[in-house]
Design an enzyme around this catalytic site. Structure first.
Site, mmCIF file in Angstrom:
data_model
loop_
_atom_site.group_PDB
_atom_site.id
_atom_site.type_symbol
_atom_site.label_atom_id
_atom_site.label_comp_id
_atom_site.label_asym_id
_atom_site.label_seq_id
_atom_site.Cartn_x
_atom_site.Cartn_y
_atom_site.Cartn_z
ATOM 1 N N TYR A 160 8.585 -6.150 -11.120
ATOM 2 C CA TYR A 160 8.159 -6.743 -9.308
ATOM 3 C C TYR A 160 9.630 -6.064 -9.453
ATOM 4 O O TYR A 160 9.832 -5.733 -8.232
ATOM 5 C CB TYR A 160 7.174 -7.762 -8.729
ATOM 6 C CG TYR A 160 7.261 -7.198 -7.994
ATOM 7 C CD1 TYR A 160 6.599 -6.564 -6.861
ATOM 8 C CD2 TYR A 160 7.819 -8.777 -7.101
ATOM 9 C CE1 TYR A 160 6.191 -7.005 -5.734
ATOM 10 C CE2 TYR A 160 7.367 -8.975 -5.580
ATOM 11 C CZ TYR A 160 7.188 -7.945 -5.243
ATOM 12 O OH TYR A 160 6.274 -8.047 -4.126
ATOM 13 N N TYR A 175 0.250 14.712 0.517
ATOM 14 C CA TYR A 175 0.456 16.042 0.896
ATOM 15 C C TYR A 175 -0.456 16.184 2.717
ATOM 16 O O TYR A 175 -1.422 15.304 2.840
ATOM 17 C CB TYR A 175 -0.381 17.368 0.963
ATOM 18 C CG TYR A 175 -0.877 18.665 1.592
ATOM 19 C CD1 TYR A 175 0.343 18.919 1.750
ATOM 20 C CD2 TYR A 175 -1.874 18.354 1.943
ATOM 21 C CE1 TYR A 175 0.552 20.475 2.511
ATOM 22 C CE2 TYR A 175 -1.904 19.473 3.076
ATOM 23 C CZ TYR A 175 -1.354 20.152 3.295
ATOM 24 O OH TYR A 175 -0.983 21.341 4.359
ATOM 25 N N PHE A 217 -3.148 -6.481 2.075
ATOM 26 C CA PHE A 217 -3.068 -7.871 3.124
ATOM 27 C C PHE A 217 -1.949 -7.600 4.301
ATOM 28 O O PHE A 217 -1.712 -7.706 5.448
ATOM 29 C CB PHE A 217 -2.216 -9.230 2.291
ATOM 30 C CG PHE A 217 -1.700 -10.150 3.479
ATOM 31 C CD1 PHE A 217 -2.929 -10.600 4.147
ATOM 32 C CD2 PHE A 217 -0.546 -10.567 2.657
ATOM 33 C CE1 PHE A 217 -1.888 -11.663 5.249
ATOM 34 C CE2 PHE A 217 0.008 -11.689 3.251
ATOM 35 C CZ PHE A 217 -0.447 -12.281 4.385
#
Ligand code: UDP
Length: 329
Positions: A156, A73, A22
């Protein structure tokens, strides 16, 4: 005499982790408008190709499908790393607690490693969740928070807190040029209808005349920022000179019950409000203190809740209509 060709000015290159999410996809659009070459990295665990499909064929855009907890990378110089990869809705991180912890810790480590190697400036998308269920209101950046480390939101909150600590360690130890934004509740087009967050949940239910589910008694508050305001604030922060965390959000606070009524009214819905228990550790109050952003970035949100909701409702109307479209034979 042959005329020498003037050297082309190399493009500013930005890497956006979580670029199909989002916020990551809105940021990508913004950076492309600013003339950046954008490399979006996403493993699509919560992000979606639909959020970036309009960029297919854009020569200034590249998408890499990768889990950023693995080594990143890139064979080009990089100027800016915007580290946005993470599940961010409570139901997503409750379902993906280990991925959430890994992307916030190992993913942040890889993003910092990339920035260090490329000598790039890096911004960490942190969150108001680092304040937990706050005991200080509104929340200034100086507040250390009130987080339950072992609760359902701990995966979280603690991943983001660890991320902030790691960013500061790279700043101090390796002199990496770092920024930290603490993002408060943000809404707008491209949120997932079923991501469980209150904005898509209320709007989706209201548009389908289904019950609007208020958790608890609805007295808990949030302060909602429209996505374009947030992205503008974050861009200004990246371009500023401060390495300390800065809150970005809209201080206009509203209770969830009042918010439910306003969504039902704005969608002219027949939905009823129903009540279910408040999830554990759901913060009771949340409002950003944005004095720092005002002062340092000369920024403040300009889109009001009514205007932003109108834009968001229009987006979800389309999503809901497509849901109910009958498959063509
Ligand atoms: N909420 C609600 N009904 C829903 C979804 C959320 O009442 O269907 C409440 C939730 O309990 C919280 C607030 O809305 O108090 C915002 O929840 P959200 O999941 O959007 O994000 P949070 O701010 O909690 O991270």
């Amino acid at each position: 005499m042959t005329k020498s060709t003037p050297a082309l000015k190399p493009k500013t290159t930005s890497v956006v982790t979580g670029g199909a999410g989002f916020l990551g996809s809105h940021l990508t659009d913004y950076l492309l408008k600013q003339g950046h070459y954008v490399i979006a990295i996403d493993n699509l665990v919560t992000g979606s190709i639909a959020n970036i499909s309009h960029l297919v064929g854009n020569p200034n855009f590249k998408f890499i499908n990768q889990d950023i907890t693995e080594f990143i990378y890139l064979d080009v110089p990089v100027d800016y790393v915007w580290h946005f990869a993470s599940p961010a809705s409570p139901i997503d991180y409750l379902e993906l607690p280990i991925q959430t912890l890994k992307v916030g810790s190992l993913g942040t480590h890889k993003a910092l490693g990339l920035a260090k190697h490329k000598n790039a400036r890096i911004l960490l998308a942190s969150t108001s969740e680092i304040y937990g269920d706050p005991l200080i209101h509104p929340q200034p950046e100086s507040y250390w928070g009130n987080v339950n480390t072992i609760g359902p939101r701990g995966c979280y909150d603690e991943a983001k807190r660890f991320g902030e600590a790691l960013v500061m360690a790279y700043h101090r130890e390796h002199q990496v040029d770092t920024r930290i934004v603490r993002i408060f509740n943000t809404y707008g087009p491209r949120m997932r209808l079923n991501d469980g967050r209150v904005v898509p949940s209320f709007i989706g239910a209201a548009l389908q005349d289904q019950p609007v589910t208020v958790y608890g008694d609805g007295s808990q508050t949030r302060s909602f920022c429209y996505v374009s305001d947030l992205i503008e604030g974050i861009y200004r922060l990246m371009m500023s000179e401060t390495h300390l965390p800065v809150n970005i959000g809209n201080p206009r606070e509203i209770s969830m019950l009042k918010f439910a009524h306003s969504i039902i009214a704005a969608t002219q819905s027949k939905s009823q409000i129903i009540y279910t228990p408040l999830p554990k550790d759901d913060p009771k109050l949340r409002q950003p203190d944005i004095s720092t952003a005002r002062q340092l970035l000369n920024w403040e949100p300009i889109i009001g809740l009514e205007e932003g909701m109108e834009l968001t409702i229009a987006y979800f109307k389309n999503v809901v209509e497509n849901l109910s479209e009958k498959p063509r034979i």
